[in-house]
Design a protein around this motif. Structure first.
Motif, PDB file in Angstrom:
ATOM      1  N   ARG A 150     -20.348 -25.059  54.479  1.00  0.00           N
ATOM      2  CA  ARG A 150     -20.010 -26.468  54.667  1.00  0.00           C
ATOM      3  C   ARG A 150     -21.267 -27.327  54.762  1.00  0.00           C
ATOM      4  NH1 ARG A 150     -15.188 -28.209  58.491  1.00  0.00           N
ATOM      5  NH2 ARG A 150     -15.783 -30.114  57.365  1.00  0.00           N
ATOM      6  N   CYS A 151     -22.373 -26.719  55.112  1.00  0.00           N
ATOM      7  CA  CYS A 151     -23.641 -27.443  55.157  1.00  0.00           C
ATOM      8  C   CYS A 151     -24.296 -27.549  53.781  1.00  0.00           C
ATOM      9  CB  CYS A 151     -24.611 -26.757  56.115  1.00  0.00           C
ATOM     10  SG  CYS A 151     -24.190 -26.988  57.864  1.00  0.00           S
ATOM     11  N   THR A 300     -26.013 -33.241  51.546  1.00  0.00           N
ATOM     12  CA  THR A 300     -25.543 -32.163  52.416  1.00  0.00           C
ATOM     13  C   THR A 300     -26.551 -31.973  53.548  1.00  0.00           C
ATOM     14  OG1 THR A 300     -26.715 -30.381  51.271  1.00  0.00           O
ATOM     15  CG2 THR A 300     -24.534 -30.997  50.417  1.00  0.00           C
ATOM     16  N   ARG A 344     -19.419 -38.621  57.464  1.00  0.00           N
ATOM     17  CA  ARG A 344     -19.371 -37.504  56.518  1.00  0.00           C
ATOM     18  C   ARG A 344     -18.037 -37.485  55.780  1.00  0.00           C
ATOM     19  NH1 ARG A 344     -19.160 -31.938  60.117  1.00  0.00           N
ATOM     20  NH2 ARG A 344     -18.823 -33.004  62.105  1.00  0.00           N
ATOM     21  N   PRO A 346     -15.616 -34.813  54.554  1.00  0.00           N
ATOM     22  CA  PRO A 346     -15.408 -33.376  54.736  1.00  0.00           C
ATOM     23  C   PRO A 346     -15.144 -32.668  53.420  1.00  0.00           C
ATOM     24  CG  PRO A 346     -14.105 -34.659  56.299  1.00  0.00           C
ATOM     25  CD  PRO A 346     -14.627 -35.620  55.274  1.00  0.00           C
ATOM     26  N   GLU A 348     -16.349 -28.699  51.151  1.00  0.00           N
ATOM     27  CA  GLU A 348     -17.235 -27.535  51.109  1.00  0.00           C
ATOM     28  C   GLU A 348     -18.170 -27.717  49.916  1.00  0.00           C
ATOM     29  OE1 GLU A 348     -16.725 -22.853  50.487  1.00  0.00           O
ATOM     30  OE2 GLU A 348     -15.642 -23.591  52.246  1.00  0.00           O
ATOM     31  N   ASP A 350     -19.676 -30.463  53.190  1.00  0.00           N
ATOM     32  CA  ASP A 350     -19.595 -31.815  53.726  1.00  0.00           C
ATOM     33  C   ASP A 350     -20.728 -32.652  53.131  1.00  0.00           C
ATOM     34  OD1 ASP A 350     -17.532 -30.964  55.377  1.00  0.00           O
ATOM     35  OD2 ASP A 350     -18.832 -30.688  57.123  1.00  0.00           O
ATOM     36  N   TRP A 352     -22.911 -36.093  53.826  1.00  0.00           N
ATOM     37  CA  TRP A 352     -23.271 -37.060  54.869  1.00  0.00           C
ATOM     38  C   TRP A 352     -23.813 -38.329  54.235  1.00  0.00           C
ATOM     39  CZ3 TRP A 352     -22.380 -36.047  60.026  1.00  0.00           C
ATOM     40  CH2 TRP A 352     -22.020 -34.724  60.335  1.00  0.00           C
TER      41      TRP A 352
END
Length: 358
Positions: A150-151, A300, A344, A346, A348, A350, A352
């Motif tokens: 996710r990051c 990300t 953010r 959301p 996969e 996320d 920002w």
């Protein structure tokens, strides 16, 4: 946010400071009547040692933290206690500041030898099974992998980084605490007025211990003389660990003590000045995160982490530390998000954005 000026704290022990700077192991020291500092080596770690504090009590000693579970660490602790006039069998209590291996790892082995009771904060005690039980290790690593995805960490890299610290569990003897230590608890240590202060951030259940009569603070990893502890979002962290850390840091900074006894580096004076500096450091980091995110227009967490200022070029940072850097960056993003300064989308991964640009 203004530029923070580096504060050089005064070492309470020049011998300890010289050992830290010279990258050697400091000597066992009698800090006060009835109080000893015992350096216990930790392997494959730039911190090199943890400072275990032995408090003389009726019929033996209580220790604050324990070290990693290696024979070298155990023998160093054993030798340090003998310098103070005690054996491991004389340990009556192990007060653990938090459950990272260099603080908690030897606690179970010490209890097996001496019958000492182990004390932890409930928030850290709840994490023990998932972190150190063999049956739960794979599930924790998978939770870390999903967070990294996710990051924005590439899948193969995420798989590698998720398991990067699993080998550390062999340096811990799994030991459930005998006592749960809550914020404000006064510990039953004859001859001492030791009180617990809950200081979450570096870990959810991190504890400091203050001795008001002797004007001492045992700070664990919460406040150190030269470096700042890792404060990161990860599967076992609170939702906003940086907010927790800054709040508990401000609370500790108000204590009226003469000397800080940390778990690493060296003992020092000027607690309030050091706290102000660390808060300023994070304020500068938050400003940098906002600026770099604004320059990107959207990013990300992983991409953002690679563009921030670190102590060395990103490509030279070992993988395990890259994971820490990513998760520290995420902690700063979460703090900013809670205040409406970033947002953010959301997914996969996320994505920002600066506030209002998503």
């Amino acid at each position: 946010m203004t530029k923070v000026t580096k504060v050089m704290v005064t070492a309470a022990s020049e011998e300890q400071r010289a050992a830290w700077l010279g990258r050697t192991l400091p000597e066992v020291e009698r800090v006060r009547p009835g109080l000893w500092s015992i350096p216990v080596p930790i392997p494959i770690n730039p911190l090199r040692y943890v400072l275990v504090y032995a408090l003389e009590i009726s019929g033996g000693v209580a220790i604050i933290d324990a070290g990693w579970n290696t024979d070298e660490a155990y023998e160093a602790l054993e030798a340090g206690l003998r310098t103070a006039g005690y054996e491991v069998t004389d340990v009556k209590a192990v007060l653990v500041t938090h459950i990272h291996p260099d603080h908690y790892g030897l606690a179970g082995r010490i209890r097996e030898v001496s019958g000492a009771w182990i004390g932890l904060h409930p928030a850290d005690a709840r994490l023990l099974h998932d972190r150190y039980d063999e049956s739960a290790i794979d599930a924790l690593a998978d939770r870390e992998r999903k967070l990294l995805l996710r990051c924005g960490v590439p899948p193969l890299t995420a798989q590698e980084l998720a398991g990067a610290s699993m080998f550390l569990r062999q340096l811990v003897t799994m030991a459930a605490p005998d006592r749960l230590i809550e914020d404000g608890d006064r510990l039953d240590l004859p001859g001492w007025d030791v009180r617990a202060i809950w200081t979450p951030g570096h870990s959810p259940g991190h504890l400091c211990f203050v001795e008001p009569e002797r004007r001492l603070l045992f700070s664990g990893d919460h406040v150190l003389a030269k470096i700042t502890p890792i404060v990161a979002v990860h599967p076992q962290s609170s939702a906003n660990p940086l907010a927790d850390y800054l709040d508990s840091l401000r609370a500790v900074g108000k204590l009226d003590v003469d000397e800080v006894l940390p778990a690493h580096e060296f003992r020092f004076l000027e607690l309030a000045d050091r706290v102000d500096y660390v808060i300023g450091h994070h304020e500068e980091r938050l400003t940098e995160v906002e600026r770099v995110l604004a320059e990107s227009g959207g990013s990300t967490c992983w991409e953002l982490a690679t563009r921030l200022t670190w102590s060395r070029p990103w490509e030279t940072i070992p993988p395990f530390m890259q994971r820490s850097a990513n998760n520290e960056t995420l902690a700063h993003l979460v703090w900013l998000e809670a205040r409406g300064l970033v947002s953010r989308v959301p997914g996969e991964p996320d994505i920002w954005h600066p506030a209002g640009r998503a």
